[in-house]
Design a protein around this motif. Structure first.
Motif, PDB file in Angstrom:
ATOM      1  N   ASN A  38       0.822  -1.210   0.000  1.00  0.00           N
ATOM      2  CA  ASN A  38       0.000   0.000   0.000  1.00  0.00           C
ATOM      3  C   ASN A  38       0.856   1.259   0.000  1.00  0.00           C
ATOM      4  O   ASN A  38       0.490   2.256  -0.611  1.00  0.00           O
ATOM      5  CB  ASN A  38      -0.942   0.015   1.201  1.00  0.00           C
ATOM      6  CG  ASN A  38      -2.263  -0.616   0.889  1.00  0.00           C
ATOM      7  OD1 ASN A  38      -3.189   0.056   0.473  1.00  0.00           O
ATOM      8  ND2 ASN A  38      -2.347  -1.925   1.063  1.00  0.00           N
ATOM      9  N   LEU A  39       1.991   1.230   0.692  1.00  0.00           N
ATOM     10  CA  LEU A  39       2.883   2.391   0.692  1.00  0.00           C
ATOM     11  C   LEU A  39       3.553   2.574  -0.665  1.00  0.00           C
ATOM     12  O   LEU A  39       3.932   3.679  -1.033  1.00  0.00           O
ATOM     13  CB  LEU A  39       3.934   2.260   1.789  1.00  0.00           C
ATOM     14  CG  LEU A  39       3.413   2.454   3.214  1.00  0.00           C
ATOM     15  CD1 LEU A  39       4.496   2.127   4.230  1.00  0.00           C
ATOM     16  CD2 LEU A  39       2.886   3.859   3.415  1.00  0.00           C
ATOM     17  N   LYS A  40       3.692   1.512  -1.428  1.00  0.00           N
ATOM     18  CA  LYS A  40       4.299   1.598  -2.753  1.00  0.00           C
ATOM     19  C   LYS A  40       3.259   1.816  -3.855  1.00  0.00           C
ATOM     20  O   LYS A  40       3.607   2.144  -4.975  1.00  0.00           O
ATOM     21  CB  LYS A  40       5.098   0.322  -3.053  1.00  0.00           C
ATOM     22  CG  LYS A  40       6.342   0.210  -2.194  1.00  0.00           C
ATOM     23  CD  LYS A  40       7.084  -1.051  -2.515  1.00  0.00           C
ATOM     24  CE  LYS A  40       8.415  -1.065  -1.840  1.00  0.00           C
ATOM     25  NZ  LYS A  40       9.448  -0.413  -2.627  1.00  0.00           N
ATOM     26  N   LEU A  41       1.996   1.665  -3.512  1.00  0.00           N
ATOM     27  CA  LEU A  41       0.909   1.781  -4.478  1.00  0.00           C
ATOM     28  C   LEU A  41       0.581   3.242  -4.732  1.00  0.00           C
ATOM     29  O   LEU A  41       0.509   4.049  -3.811  1.00  0.00           O
ATOM     30  CB  LEU A  41      -0.327   1.071  -3.919  1.00  0.00           C
ATOM     31  CG  LEU A  41      -1.562   0.954  -4.784  1.00  0.00           C
ATOM     32  CD1 LEU A  41      -1.297  -0.001  -5.949  1.00  0.00           C
ATOM     33  CD2 LEU A  41      -2.721   0.432  -3.951  1.00  0.00           C
ATOM     34  N   GLY A  42       0.382   3.592  -5.977  1.00  0.00           N
ATOM     35  CA  GLY A  42      -0.057   4.943  -6.316  1.00  0.00           C
ATOM     36  C   GLY A  42      -1.531   5.106  -6.002  1.00  0.00           C
ATOM     37  O   GLY A  42      -2.319   4.169  -6.148  1.00  0.00           O
ATOM     38  N   LEU A  43      -1.915   6.285  -5.562  1.00  0.00           N
ATOM     39  CA  LEU A  43      -3.314   6.554  -5.235  1.00  0.00           C
ATOM     40  C   LEU A  43      -4.179   6.356  -6.472  1.00  0.00           C
ATOM     41  O   LEU A  43      -3.899   6.899  -7.536  1.00  0.00           O
ATOM     42  CB  LEU A  43      -3.469   7.985  -4.713  1.00  0.00           C
ATOM     43  CG  LEU A  43      -4.838   8.359  -4.190  1.00  0.00           C
ATOM     44  CD1 LEU A  43      -5.209   7.504  -2.984  1.00  0.00           C
ATOM     45  CD2 LEU A  43      -4.885   9.826  -3.822  1.00  0.00           C
ATOM     46  N   GLY A  44      -5.215   5.535  -6.354  1.00  0.00           N
ATOM     47  CA  GLY A  44      -6.109   5.255  -7.468  1.00  0.00           C
ATOM     48  C   GLY A  44      -5.561   4.240  -8.463  1.00  0.00           C
ATOM     49  O   GLY A  44      -6.177   3.971  -9.478  1.00  0.00           O
ATOM     50  N   GLU A  45      -4.412   3.645  -8.175  1.00  0.00           N
ATOM     51  CA  GLU A  45      -3.791   2.693  -9.101  1.00  0.00           C
ATOM     52  C   GLU A  45      -4.502   1.344  -9.099  1.00  0.00           C
ATOM     53  O   GLU A  45      -4.579   0.675 -10.118  1.00  0.00           O
ATOM     54  CB  GLU A  45      -2.321   2.512  -8.719  1.00  0.00           C
ATOM     55  CG  GLU A  45      -1.530   1.639  -9.637  1.00  0.00           C
ATOM     56  CD  GLU A  45      -0.065   1.538  -9.235  1.00  0.00           C
ATOM     57  OE1 GLU A  45       0.663   0.834  -9.951  1.00  0.00           O
ATOM     58  OE2 GLU A  45       0.351   2.131  -8.238  1.00  0.00           O
ATOM     59  N   PRO A  47      -7.544  -1.138  -9.252  1.00  0.00           N
ATOM     60  CA  PRO A  47      -8.934  -1.091  -9.713  1.00  0.00           C
ATOM     61  C   PRO A  47      -9.924  -1.571  -8.649  1.00  0.00           C
ATOM     62  O   PRO A  47     -11.112  -1.278  -8.733  1.00  0.00           O
ATOM     63  CB  PRO A  47      -8.936  -2.025 -10.923  1.00  0.00           C
ATOM     64  CG  PRO A  47      -7.797  -2.950 -10.688  1.00  0.00           C
ATOM     65  CD  PRO A  47      -6.762  -2.173  -9.916  1.00  0.00           C
ATOM     66  N   PHE A  48      -9.436  -2.281  -7.639  1.00  0.00           N
ATOM     67  CA  PHE A  48     -10.317  -2.816  -6.603  1.00  0.00           C
ATOM     68  C   PHE A  48     -10.342  -1.951  -5.349  1.00  0.00           C
ATOM     69  O   PHE A  48     -11.341  -1.894  -4.652  1.00  0.00           O
ATOM     70  CB  PHE A  48      -9.890  -4.237  -6.226  1.00  0.00           C
ATOM     71  CG  PHE A  48      -9.870  -5.162  -7.404  1.00  0.00           C
ATOM     72  CD1 PHE A  48     -11.041  -5.555  -8.019  1.00  0.00           C
ATOM     73  CD2 PHE A  48      -8.674  -5.621  -7.916  1.00  0.00           C
ATOM     74  CE1 PHE A  48     -11.027  -6.392  -9.113  1.00  0.00           C
ATOM     75  CE2 PHE A  48      -8.638  -6.456  -9.004  1.00  0.00           C
ATOM     76  CZ  PHE A  48      -9.812  -6.851  -9.607  1.00  0.00           C
ATOM     77  N   TYR A  49      -9.225  -1.304  -5.031  1.00  0.00           N
ATOM     78  CA  TYR A  49      -9.103  -0.502  -3.815  1.00  0.00           C
ATOM     79  C   TYR A  49      -8.593   0.885  -4.187  1.00  0.00           C
ATOM     80  O   TYR A  49      -7.455   1.254  -3.908  1.00  0.00           O
ATOM     81  CB  TYR A  49      -8.157  -1.178  -2.826  1.00  0.00           C
ATOM     82  CG  TYR A  49      -8.580  -2.582  -2.493  1.00  0.00           C
ATOM     83  CD1 TYR A  49      -9.632  -2.823  -1.625  1.00  0.00           C
ATOM     84  CD2 TYR A  49      -7.936  -3.676  -3.067  1.00  0.00           C
ATOM     85  CE1 TYR A  49     -10.040  -4.112  -1.333  1.00  0.00           C
ATOM     86  CE2 TYR A  49      -8.335  -4.975  -2.774  1.00  0.00           C
ATOM     87  CZ  TYR A  49      -9.383  -5.184  -1.912  1.00  0.00           C
ATOM     88  OH  TYR A  49      -9.775  -6.454  -1.621  1.00  0.00           O
ATOM     89  N   ALA A  50      -9.438   1.683  -4.811  1.00  0.00           N
ATOM     90  CA  ALA A  50      -9.026   2.986  -5.341  1.00  0.00           C
ATOM     91  C   ALA A  50      -8.621   3.962  -4.248  1.00  0.00           C
ATOM     92  O   ALA A  50      -7.861   4.887  -4.500  1.00  0.00           O
ATOM     93  CB  ALA A  50     -10.146   3.587  -6.172  1.00  0.00           C
TER      94      ALA A  50
END
Length: 115
Positions: A38-45, A47-50
């Motif tokens: 989650n810390l490496k995930l871009g915001l809105g990246e 499709p399931f957890y925008a």
């Protein structure tokens, strides 16, 4: 419960590894891996957890750390650990965070995550 995380192989390449609930029924490894993702995930990246992730790319451009989104991620995952603290590393250009946590079994884990 399961999640997927990336590991660096000895040759430097990255590969995905499945992380499951341990034989004792504890999900600590699953939640630690999910927190890092989650810390490496871009915001809105996703499709399931925008609503998961942080706008790190935008933060690099504007030079403003995404503290609000990191605090939101910390509060989202705090219930899965006895203690969870996420703080920014001072003096870094790219958003980098210290993650210090204590599992419910008492294991202390400290790591730095570059977003």
């Amino acid at each position: 419960m399961r999640t997927w995380g990336r590991i660096r192989n000895p040759d430097g390449s990255l590969s995905w590894v499945q992380i499951n609930t341990d034989p004792g029924g504890l999900n600590d490894d699953v939640y630690i891996t999910t927190l890092i993702q989650n810390l490496k995930l871009g915001l809105g990246e996703s499709p399931f957890y925008a609503n998961n992730g942080i706008p790190a790319q935008r933060s690099i451009i504007t030079q403003i750390f995404p503290d609000f989104y990191v605090a939101q991620t910390q509060s989202q995952f705090a219930k899965y650990f006895a203690s969870l603290q996420i703080s920014k590393v001072p003096g870094t250009q790219n958003p980098t965070y210290n993650v210090n946590l204590v599992t419910h079994q008492g294991a202390k884990i400290s790591t730095q995550i570059a977003t």
